[in-house]
Design a protein around this motif. Structure first.
Motif, mmCIF file in Angstrom:
data_model
loop_
_atom_site.group_PDB
_atom_site.id
_atom_site.type_symbol
_atom_site.label_atom_id
_atom_site.label_comp_id
_atom_site.label_asym_id
_atom_site.label_seq_id
_atom_site.Cartn_x
_atom_site.Cartn_y
_atom_site.Cartn_z
ATOM 1 N N GLY A 23 7.846 -31.204 -25.753
ATOM 2 C CA GLY A 23 8.172 -30.883 -24.544
ATOM 3 C C GLY A 23 7.157 -30.032 -23.683
ATOM 4 N N ILE A 27 4.145 -30.752 -20.845
ATOM 5 C CA ILE A 27 4.329 -30.077 -19.425
ATOM 6 C C ILE A 27 3.053 -29.333 -19.176
ATOM 7 C CG2 ILE A 27 5.439 -28.485 -17.886
ATOM 8 C CD1 ILE A 27 7.906 -29.201 -19.192
ATOM 9 N N GLU A 52 5.391 -22.526 -19.820
ATOM 10 C CA GLU A 52 5.284 -23.302 -21.138
ATOM 11 C C GLU A 52 4.199 -22.506 -22.152
ATOM 12 O OE1 GLU A 52 7.056 -25.609 -21.269
ATOM 13 O OE2 GLU A 52 7.472 -25.406 -18.938
ATOM 14 N N SER A 285 12.904 -27.193 -21.624
ATOM 15 C CA SER A 285 11.439 -28.042 -21.296
ATOM 16 C C SER A 285 11.873 -29.727 -20.882
ATOM 17 C CB SER A 285 10.461 -28.134 -22.543
ATOM 18 O OG SER A 285 11.033 -28.615 -23.641
ATOM 19 N N ILE A 289 11.259 -31.779 -17.569
ATOM 20 C CA ILE A 289 10.732 -33.098 -17.440
ATOM 21 C C ILE A 289 11.589 -34.170 -16.572
ATOM 22 C CG2 ILE A 289 9.849 -35.018 -18.786
ATOM 23 C CD1 ILE A 289 8.985 -32.997 -20.848
ATOM 24 N N ASN A 292 11.713 -33.169 -12.832
ATOM 25 C CA ASN A 292 10.435 -33.458 -12.023
ATOM 26 C C ASN A 292 9.883 -34.675 -12.018
ATOM 27 O OD1 ASN A 292 7.374 -33.071 -11.634
ATOM 28 N ND2 ASN A 292 7.729 -31.075 -11.001
ATOM 29 N N LEU A 295 6.468 -35.169 -13.654
ATOM 30 C CA LEU A 295 6.463 -35.133 -15.077
ATOM 31 C C LEU A 295 7.198 -36.262 -15.760
ATOM 32 C CD1 LEU A 295 7.270 -31.410 -15.308
ATOM 33 C CD2 LEU A 295 5.154 -32.520 -16.075
ATOM 34 N N ARG A 296 8.358 -36.658 -15.040
ATOM 35 C CA ARG A 296 9.152 -37.623 -15.578
ATOM 36 C C ARG A 296 8.427 -39.140 -15.789
ATOM 37 N NH1 ARG A 296 12.822 -37.174 -12.534
ATOM 38 N NH2 ARG A 296 12.308 -38.959 -10.867
ATOM 39 N N ALA A 299 5.707 -39.302 -18.370
ATOM 40 C CA ALA A 299 6.356 -39.394 -19.571
ATOM 41 C C ALA A 299 6.718 -40.808 -19.616
ATOM 42 C CB ALA A 299 7.729 -38.466 -19.727
#
Length: 328
Positions: A23, A27, A52, A285, A289, A292, A295-296, A299
């Protein structure tokens, strides 16, 4: 040979370490790639990147500590590896907590709507406010490390003895130990944890008040009950609440493990309490994800790509073979 409890402890520690690293590295890579591509970085991306990095370092130190305690606890204490490892862990943990606190403050200034002159003045200088908070946290870290040095020496001197001398030493210095430990823990708690908690709780309270005010304005203006501002408020509140919840579990597990490990160092089962320490750097973390959108979405794209790659490369065992009817 490792005992069964040691194997379970190391297995669970490794699993939590891998989840946390995946994770946090994800990020970090996403934010770094955006930084390189755009040749500039926003304040939130800067906070996330630093967060991070601190958490990756914290997970590495925690993983090393877990393996040393699981494989050879006497070696860990006798050779005083605990002292530098504890020092590194304290630094990375401190930075992780304060960067997360800065993230909560960023949500407050970015989303909340207040007309007070002080709030507007701080919002216009949000970058400077975050930098000032980080500089202030470094002074607290310095004071924290000075106190921690004393406790590390005291802790290692006790556990360097054999079990009989340890019992005798505790009985002879019980009163002095309790006074010193309680006073020191209160000081460390006040400077290292209370201030981030107060700042995050303040951000949460102001975000909630801003949301209530925004909903009242929508009702007065006969507007819809859902809009982008309301959704942003709710998302920010969820992020801050998740941070406070995970941080509470993290803090309580640290305090509990410190007390129990001091009193029952040779009891292998108490080491499982330390597994809760991974929850904060690993679990938060994943929440970042999911909370955001960029980020999502990244992913999801990565998972879709991996799924497509696996479908294109089917193993031979997965191929359907047409057999005669009696064998089907």
């Amino acid at each position: 040979m490792l005992a069964g409890l040691d194997i379970i402890f190391l297995t669970l520690s490794t699993a939590e370490f891998i989840i946390g690293m995946l994770g946090n590295v994800f990020i970090g890579l996403v934010n770094s790639s955006g930084w390189v591509k755009n040749r500039e970085i926003s304040l939130v991306d800067f906070i996330l990147t630093c967060l991070e990095i601190s958490r990756i370092s914290q997970l590495l130190v925690s993983s090393f500590e877990s393996f040393m305690m699981g494989l050879s606890p006497p070696f860990y204490s006798t050779h005083k590896l605990a002292k530098p490892v504890t020092l590194l862990w304290r630094i990375t943990n401190h930075l992780s907590i304060w960067f997360t606190t800065c993230l909560s403050i960023f949500y407050l200034f970015k989303i909340a709507q207040f007309s007070h002159s002080l709030f507007l003045w701080l919002r216009w200088r949000m970058n400077r406010v975050v930098i000032a908070i980080l500089v202030f946290s470094l002074f607290i870290l310095l004071f924290d490390l000075l106190l921690l040095e004393t406790f590390n020496d005291f802790f290692l001197n006790i556990h360097a003895m054999d079990e009989s001398n340890l019992t005798l030493y505790i009985n002879e210095s019980k009163t002095s130990y309790i006074k010193t430990l309680v006073l020191g823990r209160l000081v460390l708690l006040s400077f290292s944890n209370i201030i981030p908690i107060v700042l995050s709780l303040t951000s949460l309270l102001l975000l909630f008040l801003s949301l209530v005010k925004h909903i009242r304005n929508l009702k007065l203006n006969s507007m819809g009950s859902r809009d982008f501002s309301m959704q942003a408020h709710k998302k920010a509140i969820k992020m801050v609440v998740s941070f406070l919840f995970l941080f509470t579990v993290h803090f309580l597990s640290i305090q509990l493990s410190n007390w129990i490990l001091f009193l029952f160092w040779n009891n292998k089962s108490v080491k499982f309490i330390m597994l809760a320490v991974y929850i904060f750097p690993s679990g938060h973390s994943l929440i970042l994800i999911l909370g955001n959108s960029r980020l999502r979405q990244t992913a999801l794209n990565v998972l879709w790509y991996l799924k497509s790659s696996l479908k294109r490369e089917k193993p031979i065992s997965s191929l359907q073979i047409n057999l005669p009817e009696p064998f089907q």
